[in-house]
Design a protein around this motif. Structure first.
Motif, PDB file in Angstrom:
ATOM      1  N   PRO A  81       0.828  -1.181   0.029  1.00  0.00           N
ATOM      2  CA  PRO A  81       0.034  -0.090  -0.169  1.00  0.00           C
ATOM      3  C   PRO A  81       0.836   1.290   0.207  1.00  0.00           C
ATOM      4  CG  PRO A  81      -0.674  -1.538   1.736  1.00  0.00           C
ATOM      5  CD  PRO A  81       0.566  -2.159   1.058  1.00  0.00           C
ATOM      6  N   GLY A  82       0.510   2.281  -0.779  1.00  0.00           N
ATOM      7  CA  GLY A  82       1.233   3.496  -0.856  1.00  0.00           C
ATOM      8  C   GLY A  82       2.138   3.757  -2.165  1.00  0.00           C
ATOM      9  N   VAL A  83       2.555   2.236  -2.455  1.00  0.00           N
ATOM     10  CA  VAL A  83       3.297   2.242  -3.974  1.00  0.00           C
ATOM     11  C   VAL A  83       2.249   1.876  -4.876  1.00  0.00           C
ATOM     12  CG1 VAL A  83       5.298   0.881  -5.095  1.00  0.00           C
ATOM     13  CG2 VAL A  83       5.335   1.392  -2.526  1.00  0.00           C
ATOM     14  N   PRO A  84       2.166   2.661  -5.945  1.00  0.00           N
ATOM     15  CA  PRO A  84       1.115   2.202  -6.950  1.00  0.00           C
ATOM     16  C   PRO A  84       1.377   0.934  -7.528  1.00  0.00           C
ATOM     17  CG  PRO A  84       2.141   4.502  -7.342  1.00  0.00           C
ATOM     18  CD  PRO A  84       2.872   3.760  -6.109  1.00  0.00           C
ATOM     19  N   ASP A  85       0.449   0.280  -8.006  1.00  0.00           N
ATOM     20  CA  ASP A  85       0.609  -0.888  -8.619  1.00  0.00           C
ATOM     21  C   ASP A  85       1.443  -1.060  -9.894  1.00  0.00           C
ATOM     22  OD1 ASP A  85      -0.670  -2.670  -6.926  1.00  0.00           O
ATOM     23  OD2 ASP A  85      -2.636  -2.764  -8.224  1.00  0.00           O
ATOM     24  N   HIS A  86       1.529   0.055 -10.714  1.00  0.00           N
ATOM     25  CA  HIS A  86       2.180   0.105 -11.821  1.00  0.00           C
ATOM     26  C   HIS A  86       3.722   0.152 -11.510  1.00  0.00           C
ATOM     27  CE1 HIS A  86       1.603   4.538 -11.317  1.00  0.00           C
ATOM     28  NE2 HIS A  86       3.018   4.614 -11.854  1.00  0.00           N
ATOM     29  N   VAL A  87       3.948   0.561 -10.452  1.00  0.00           N
ATOM     30  CA  VAL A  87       5.512   0.758  -9.901  1.00  0.00           C
ATOM     31  C   VAL A  87       6.128  -0.717  -9.806  1.00  0.00           C
ATOM     32  CG1 VAL A  87       7.186   1.349  -8.087  1.00  0.00           C
ATOM     33  CG2 VAL A  87       5.396   3.038  -9.014  1.00  0.00           C
ATOM     34  N   SER A  88       5.381  -1.334  -8.936  1.00  0.00           N
ATOM     35  CA  SER A  88       5.874  -2.631  -8.546  1.00  0.00           C
ATOM     36  C   SER A  88       5.674  -3.649  -9.936  1.00  0.00           C
ATOM     37  CB  SER A  88       4.919  -3.487  -7.553  1.00  0.00           C
ATOM     38  OG  SER A  88       3.727  -3.229  -7.524  1.00  0.00           O
ATOM     39  N   LEU A  89       4.739  -3.341 -10.623  1.00  0.00           N
ATOM     40  CA  LEU A  89       4.495  -4.260 -11.801  1.00  0.00           C
ATOM     41  C   LEU A  89       5.471  -3.908 -12.914  1.00  0.00           C
ATOM     42  CD1 LEU A  89       2.403  -6.379 -12.285  1.00  0.00           C
ATOM     43  CD2 LEU A  89       1.322  -4.540 -13.511  1.00  0.00           C
ATOM     44  N   TRP A  90       5.569  -2.445 -13.313  1.00  0.00           N
ATOM     45  CA  TRP A  90       6.483  -2.187 -14.410  1.00  0.00           C
ATOM     46  C   TRP A  90       8.042  -2.043 -13.916  1.00  0.00           C
ATOM     47  CZ3 TRP A  90       5.084  -2.242 -19.569  1.00  0.00           C
ATOM     48  CH2 TRP A  90       3.763  -2.419 -19.716  1.00  0.00           C
ATOM     49  N   GLY A  91       8.151  -1.863 -12.662  1.00  0.00           N
ATOM     50  CA  GLY A  91       9.260  -1.786 -12.349  1.00  0.00           C
ATOM     51  C   GLY A  91      10.217  -3.135 -11.942  1.00  0.00           C
ATOM     52  N   LEU A  92       9.249  -4.124 -12.116  1.00  0.00           N
ATOM     53  CA  LEU A  92       9.985  -5.527 -11.569  1.00  0.00           C
ATOM     54  C   LEU A  92       9.428  -6.650 -12.388  1.00  0.00           C
ATOM     55  CD1 LEU A  92      11.698  -6.421  -8.385  1.00  0.00           C
ATOM     56  CD2 LEU A  92      10.151  -8.071  -9.118  1.00  0.00           C
ATOM     57  N   LEU A  93       7.967  -6.706 -12.163  1.00  0.00           N
ATOM     58  CA  LEU A  93       7.637  -8.113 -12.956  1.00  0.00           C
ATOM     59  C   LEU A  93       7.443  -7.778 -14.400  1.00  0.00           C
ATOM     60  CD1 LEU A  93       4.585  -8.832 -10.529  1.00  0.00           C
ATOM     61  CD2 LEU A  93       6.689 -10.091 -10.555  1.00  0.00           C
ATOM     62  N   ILE A  94       7.078  -7.006 -15.064  1.00  0.00           N
ATOM     63  CA  ILE A  94       7.021  -6.797 -16.389  1.00  0.00           C
ATOM     64  C   ILE A  94       8.373  -6.935 -16.822  1.00  0.00           C
ATOM     65  CG2 ILE A  94       6.078  -5.538 -18.357  1.00  0.00           C
ATOM     66  CD1 ILE A  94       3.629  -5.307 -16.864  1.00  0.00           C
ATOM     67  N   PRO A  95       9.473  -6.093 -16.376  1.00  0.00           N
ATOM     68  CA  PRO A  95      10.881  -6.098 -17.143  1.00  0.00           C
ATOM     69  C   PRO A  95      11.129  -7.474 -17.093  1.00  0.00           C
ATOM     70  CG  PRO A  95      10.645  -4.311 -15.570  1.00  0.00           C
ATOM     71  CD  PRO A  95       9.243  -4.946 -15.370  1.00  0.00           C
ATOM     72  N   ILE A  96      11.260  -8.231 -16.021  1.00  0.00           N
ATOM     73  CA  ILE A  96      11.592  -9.581 -15.960  1.00  0.00           C
ATOM     74  C   ILE A  96      10.721 -10.658 -16.926  1.00  0.00           C
ATOM     75  CG2 ILE A  96      11.959 -11.555 -14.531  1.00  0.00           C
ATOM     76  CD1 ILE A  96      12.205  -9.738 -12.037  1.00  0.00           C
ATOM     77  N   ARG A  97       9.721 -10.484 -16.915  1.00  0.00           N
ATOM     78  CA  ARG A  97       8.858 -11.337 -17.929  1.00  0.00           C
ATOM     79  C   ARG A  97       9.316 -10.991 -19.370  1.00  0.00           C
ATOM     80  NH1 ARG A  97       2.961 -10.336 -15.196  1.00  0.00           N
ATOM     81  NH2 ARG A  97       3.432 -11.692 -13.313  1.00  0.00           N
ATOM     82  N   ARG A  98       9.143  -9.699 -19.678  1.00  0.00           N
ATOM     83  CA  ARG A  98       9.593  -9.301 -21.252  1.00  0.00           C
ATOM     84  C   ARG A  98      10.988  -9.581 -21.315  1.00  0.00           C
ATOM     85  NH1 ARG A  98       5.375  -4.492 -22.540  1.00  0.00           N
ATOM     86  NH2 ARG A  98       3.408  -5.836 -22.224  1.00  0.00           N
ATOM     87  N   GLY A  99      11.801  -9.222 -20.326  1.00  0.00           N
ATOM     88  CA  GLY A  99      13.319  -9.064 -20.828  1.00  0.00           C
ATOM     89  C   GLY A  99      13.910 -10.411 -21.033  1.00  0.00           C
ATOM     90  N   PHE A 100      12.987 -11.466 -20.211  1.00  0.00           N
ATOM     91  CA  PHE A 100      13.649 -12.949 -20.381  1.00  0.00           C
ATOM     92  C   PHE A 100      12.659 -13.686 -21.121  1.00  0.00           C
ATOM     93  CE2 PHE A 100      15.624 -12.620 -15.637  1.00  0.00           C
ATOM     94  CZ  PHE A 100      16.850 -11.841 -16.386  1.00  0.00           C
ATOM     95  N   ASP A 101      11.933 -12.828 -22.057  1.00  0.00           N
ATOM     96  CA  ASP A 101      10.916 -13.620 -23.112  1.00  0.00           C
ATOM     97  C   ASP A 101      10.284 -14.708 -22.483  1.00  0.00           C
ATOM     98  OD1 ASP A 101       9.780 -13.618 -25.454  1.00  0.00           O
ATOM     99  OD2 ASP A 101      11.492 -14.646 -26.535  1.00  0.00           O
ATOM    100  N   GLN A 102       9.498 -14.335 -21.162  1.00  0.00           N
ATOM    101  CA  GLN A 102       8.923 -15.703 -20.533  1.00  0.00           C
ATOM    102  C   GLN A 102       7.470 -15.797 -21.211  1.00  0.00           C
ATOM    103  OE1 GLN A 102       9.382 -14.054 -16.658  1.00  0.00           O
ATOM    104  NE2 GLN A 102      11.583 -15.084 -16.345  1.00  0.00           N
ATOM    105  N   TYR A 103       7.457 -16.255 -22.361  1.00  0.00           N
ATOM    106  CA  TYR A 103       6.209 -16.042 -22.999  1.00  0.00           C
ATOM    107  C   TYR A 103       4.922 -17.060 -22.750  1.00  0.00           C
ATOM    108  CZ  TYR A 103       8.007 -20.045 -25.918  1.00  0.00           C
ATOM    109  OH  TYR A 103       8.424 -21.345 -26.575  1.00  0.00           O
ATOM    110  N   VAL A 104       5.327 -17.773 -21.756  1.00  0.00           N
ATOM    111  CA  VAL A 104       4.271 -18.636 -21.254  1.00  0.00           C
ATOM    112  C   VAL A 104       3.995 -18.240 -19.854  1.00  0.00           C
ATOM    113  CG1 VAL A 104       3.497 -21.164 -20.713  1.00  0.00           C
ATOM    114  CG2 VAL A 104       5.098 -20.749 -22.777  1.00  0.00           C
TER     115      VAL A 104
END
Ligand code: ATP
Ligand code: MG
Length: 358
Positions: A81-104
């Motif tokens: 709480p207090g950290v907007p969802d898009h920060v945790s999502l776009w700051g960590l999860l999405i770069p990992i998923r996309r950067g490592f081509d985790q397509y499944v």
């Protein structure tokens, strides 16, 4: 020379209950490694919303480079709480998923003994399927725009993009997964009656790939009725494949029909192993129960089993899942969300001891 295999695991506990469930996941993984004769070399990263508060970043600038030295990433949960969802999502999860081509994106939906399905009269024999979600393209492209903002001519558009490579690789993965299953059945989520370019193409690629897998029984449903069938006939499904958006919907609905959020596991997979894959429970950081040590660690532990399967340690992975099922069926310790009194650590320890004897 020893032939004992060693796997390098990047561990990111993250926020909230992630810090409580991850150690239990590691406890069970360690027991499995000893029992089945392989080594896990762990590197811990304290990247989280706390890091963000201190540094303005969820992970360092060379975060992906650091993780790329590992075979897999084992994640707890990020978000606070207090950290907007898009920060945790776009700051960590999405770069990992996309950067490592985790397509499944893969989620098992399995009703475990003693877990409460919201569907009346459904037992473990009725709910046992996988949702396979395309994780890189489709509806979640960032192609589009807004014109004439604030005027009465204002309009927005966003494109859905399917590529032949993107469709074929997710479908191949889904068919291969179906081949490993007893029922060998694959269902495709579509909407080609309403979405008239991309979804007919999706259907076309599905039919084309099916030719390579004559042993797999296939069917397809429009996403609306498919959601209804998940609720009314979960026993129809074995493996279900969907585009980024439809897969997203189904991969929340699937674990929901299978009961507690605390047991649901997920994987973001790069099947060719050109980059690390990432394994994490479906649940978030659960601020309401964080710090109380009552979180159910089974989703984390099950995600660890998926990680071992991906690394090639299938016997160890199967032993963990079977131990979870046996322990729940035999009335072993369970957390509050499953109607028990046990704490996070009690469940982790009991499972680790049982896996050591498996
Ligand atoms: P996120 O957006 O990060 O996914 P969320 O707010 O959608 O988070 P969760 O953090 O998963 O959702 O929490 C949803 C509810 O489920 C909360 O009431 C939480 O306490 C409960 N919950 C989540 N994970 C567990 C768990 N492992 N054990 C018990 N209860 C859990
Ligand atoms: Mg959420």
């Amino acid at each position: 020379m020893s032939t004992r295999k060693k796997y390098r695991i990047a561990v990111i506990p993250g926020d909230g209950i992630g810090k409580e469930t991850t150690p239990e996941g590691l406890r069970v993984l360690d027991a499995a490694a000893r029992r089945f004769g392989f080594d896990l070399e762990l590197t811990h990263y304290d990247w989280s919303c706390e890091t963000y508060a201190q540094t303005g970043r969820m992970m360092p600038e060379d975060g992906l480079e650091q993780l790329s030295r590992s075979d897999s990433v084992f994640l707890g949960a990020v978000g606070w709480p207090g950290v907007p969802d898009h920060v945790s999502l776009w700051g960590l999860l999405i770069p990992i998923r996309r950067g490592f081509d985790q397509y499944v994106s893969l989620r098992p939906c399995k009703l475990l003994p003693g877990s409460k399905s919201p569907l009346a009269n459904r037992g473990p024999e009725d709910i046992d399927f996988y949702v396979v979600r395309e994780n890189t393209e489709g509806e979640y492209s960032s192609v589009g725009g807004r014109m004439f903002p604030g005027t009465d001519r204002e309009f927005v558009s966003q494109q859905s993009i399917l590529t032949r490579i993107g469709c074929d690789r997710i479908m191949k993965y889904a068919f291969e997964l179906a081949m490993t299953r007893k029922r060998k059945k694959l269902t495709s989520a579509t909407k080609s009656n309403g979405i008239t370019f991309t979804m007919p193409y999706w259907d076309e690629r599905f039919a084309e790939m099916a030719k390579n897998y004559p042993e797999v029984t296939t069917d397809q449903f429009h996403i609306d009725i498919l959601c209804a069938h998940f609720v009314q006939h979960p026993d129809w499904f074995d493996v279900v494949v969907g585009s980024n958006l439809f897969g997203d919907i189904l991969s929340d609905l699937g674990p929901a029909v299978a009961g507690s959020i605390g047991i649901a596991a997920s994987a973001n997979i790069n099947p060719e192993k050109t980059h690390p894959s990432m394994f994490e429970p479906v649940h978030g950081s659960a601020p309401d129960i964080a710090g109380k040590w009552v979180a159910n660690p089974i989703g984390q532990i099950w995600s660890g089993a998926m990680m071992l399967e991906h690394l090639g340690e299938k016997a160890a992975a199967d032993a963990i899942v079977q131990t979870i099922e046996r322990m729940l069926a035999e009335g072993g310790p369970r957390t509050r969300d499953m109607g028990g009194q046990a704490g996070t650590v009690d469940v982790g320890k009991a499972l680790a001891e049982a896996v050591a004897q498996a």
